[in-house]
Design an enzyme around this catalytic site. Structure first.
Site, PDB file in Angstrom:
ATOM      1  CB  SER A   1      48.173  50.159 -68.612  1.00 20.07           C
ATOM      2  OG  SER A   1      47.157  51.139 -68.757  1.00 20.07           O
TER       3      SER A   1
ATOM      4  CE  LYS B   1      43.774  50.034 -67.742  1.00 17.94           C
ATOM      5  NZ  LYS B   1      44.407  51.170 -68.440  1.00 17.94           N
TER       6      LYS B   1
ATOM      7  CB  SER C   1      46.990  52.738 -71.431  1.00 22.43           C
ATOM      8  OG  SER C   1      48.234  52.962 -70.829  1.00 22.43           O
TER       9      SER C   1
END
Length: 478
Positions: free
Chosen positions: A165, A90, A189
């Site tokens: 996310s 990420k 997330s």
């Protein structure tokens, strides 16, 4: 042999460790997959192909040295667990020499000097990093759209969001750009994008994966966990992230659990502040999951859970605390997305006493909720209350065409936040309680994979039940 991207992560690991596939072959194949698919899906923000091939060559050289030194030719025991396995990180996580954008146009984008803890852990296990995946600004939202790169789209329906996310990572795994990926989960997330993209997503309990914790997290909400196409693949990553007492996760997942008492509920701590409607597709997923669990021998019964209506304010206070202290020069604050800018201002105006009060409430909320959950072996609910949302739906941004970045976002931060809480009303309280939870893709809105949208169920377990949750997912055929 199947195409490399069609192999499970476990199969790919075995081919790499036996020498049937080289790390360079696997890396080159996945880089080609990214090259062909990322323009549509926006899963990767940065692709580090040159460094990835160099790292893969180093992994192959290590394999060759070990093979020359081994009398039997079998070097698998001497290799790191995830030797040569391609992954992406990420874009909230530092990878040395690569820019970390945090999804924000308001930051200076400079290469990281060192690897973050999660990257260090997985590189030590042998992975090859292919690049950085799309995230929302500072990881704050349940969708992965920002002002620095195209939005991350759902491989099953590119007009829909891949969630957030960890949305870019989920899209990459679901589209066969990666065999599996690490995510981080501070309010859903990992589980939200896993459910949106039809994956297994595990959020471990607090402290199980120390390398996934965040320093700017006063309530200790964040945990790192795997996004994978199966429970076995998720277990393999957990073996690298959380080796310790209790045996391997991969070993545990091969054994079916005994009958469990599972409480099913639609109760949510958000329902008083943000009354929401559970869409028929979410209820269909819950029914499908219930039937699978009952067929496996588990007993399902209704469970009523009482939540304190002060929860939304306390969670929001804790969740947004870090964005208030982010180092952003005043002249660049206008570059923040409306939601980030609004919650940053509120965090800065909030007193330290207010934050302390919220944290104290959340600790009591944790004790009360765990006591109620303790009547059951596991808790069951839908993962999401709605089908994966259209790209731009939360913000009002015009991502539906090819124009990017959107000229204007609606600017309604509170409306955006409300939509997120109504979309995923059963995720954040698991982080507050520090419990493990897994999402399992038990249902499709059409006639099956590729013909509709995925919908998942969430199972929440007591502290230390990560292996049990993976066992149940595997028992159900995932």
């Amino acid at each position: 042999m199947a195409e490399i991207h069609e192999l499970s992560a476990v199969q790919l690991r075995d081919f790499l460790r036996s020498g049937e596939l080289s790390a360079r072959e696997a890396t080159a194949h996945y880089l080609a997959r990214i090259e062909s698919g990322n323009r549509l899906l926006g899963a990767f923000v940065t692709v580090t192909g040159g460094q990835a091939m160099a790292d893969a060559a180093a992994a192959d050289a290590k394999f060759a040295r070990l093979r020359r030194a081994a009398s039997s030719g079998d070097v698998s025991e001497a290799l790191p667990l995830l030797h040569g396995m391609p992954v992406g990180f990420k874009d909230l996580t530092d990878v040395a020499g690569v820019v970390t954008t945090h999804g924000s146009a308001a930051l200076d984008h400079k290469p990281a000097l060192t690897d973050g803890a999660l990257v260090t852990e997985l590189k030590g296990a042998g992975v090859v990093s292919l690049g950085k995946t799309q995230v929302p600004e500072f990881g704050l939202t349940a969708y992965s759209e920002n002002r620095i790169a195209p939005p991350s789209r759902n491989p099953h329906a590119p007009s829909r969001s891949s969630g957030g996310s960890s949305g870019g990572s989920a899209a990459a795994v679901a589209a066969g750009m990666l065999p599996f990926a690490p995510g981080t989960d501070g309010g859903g997330s990992v589980r939200i994008p896993a459910a949106a993209c039809g994956l297994v997503g595990l959020k471990p309990g607090r402290g199980v994966v120390a390398s996934g914790e965040s320093s700017g997290d006063p309530a200790r909400l964040v945990a790192a966990g795997p996004l994978a196409r199966s429970a076995a693949d998720a277990a393999l990553m957990m073996d690298a992230l959380a080796a310790g007492p209790g045996g391997t996760y991969s070993g545990a997942v091969r054994h079916a659990p005994g009958p469990l008492r599972i409480g099913v509920t639609l109760d949510s701590p958000w329902s008083t502040t943000f009354p929401f409607i559970t869409e028929p597709e979410a209820l269909d997923a819950l029914r499908a999951g219930t039937e699978l669990l009952e067929h496996a021998g588990h007993r399902i019964a209704e469970a009523a859970v009482r939540y304190d209506n002060r929860y939304p304010d306390a969670f929001t206070t804790a969740w947004t605390a870090a964005v208030g202290s982010a180092r952003i020069t005043p002249h660049r604050e206008a570059l923040l997305a409306p939601l980030t800018r609004t919650f940053r201002r509120r965090a800065q105006q909030r007193s330290a006493a207010k934050l302390s009060e919220a944290l104290a409430f959340l600790r009591q909320f944790q004790r009360d909720t765990i006591t109620q959950y303790g009547q059951w072996d596991l808790m069951l609910m839908p993962t999401l209350a709605q089908t994966p949302r259209p790209v731009g739906w939360f913000t009002g941004a015009a991502h539906g065409d090819d124009r990017w970045p959107a000229a204007e976002w609606a600017g309604d931060a509170d409306g955006d936040y409300r939509k997120q809480c109504e979309y995923a009303p059963w995720s954040s309280m698991v982080n507050v309680c520090g419990l493990p939870a897994i999402t399992i893709p038990v249902h499709w809105t059409g006639d099956g994979p590729g013909l509709g949208l995925p919908m998942g169920i969430q199972l929440v377990g007591p502290a230390g039940s990560e292996r049990l949750l993976l066992q149940v997912a595997a028992q159900l055929g995932f």
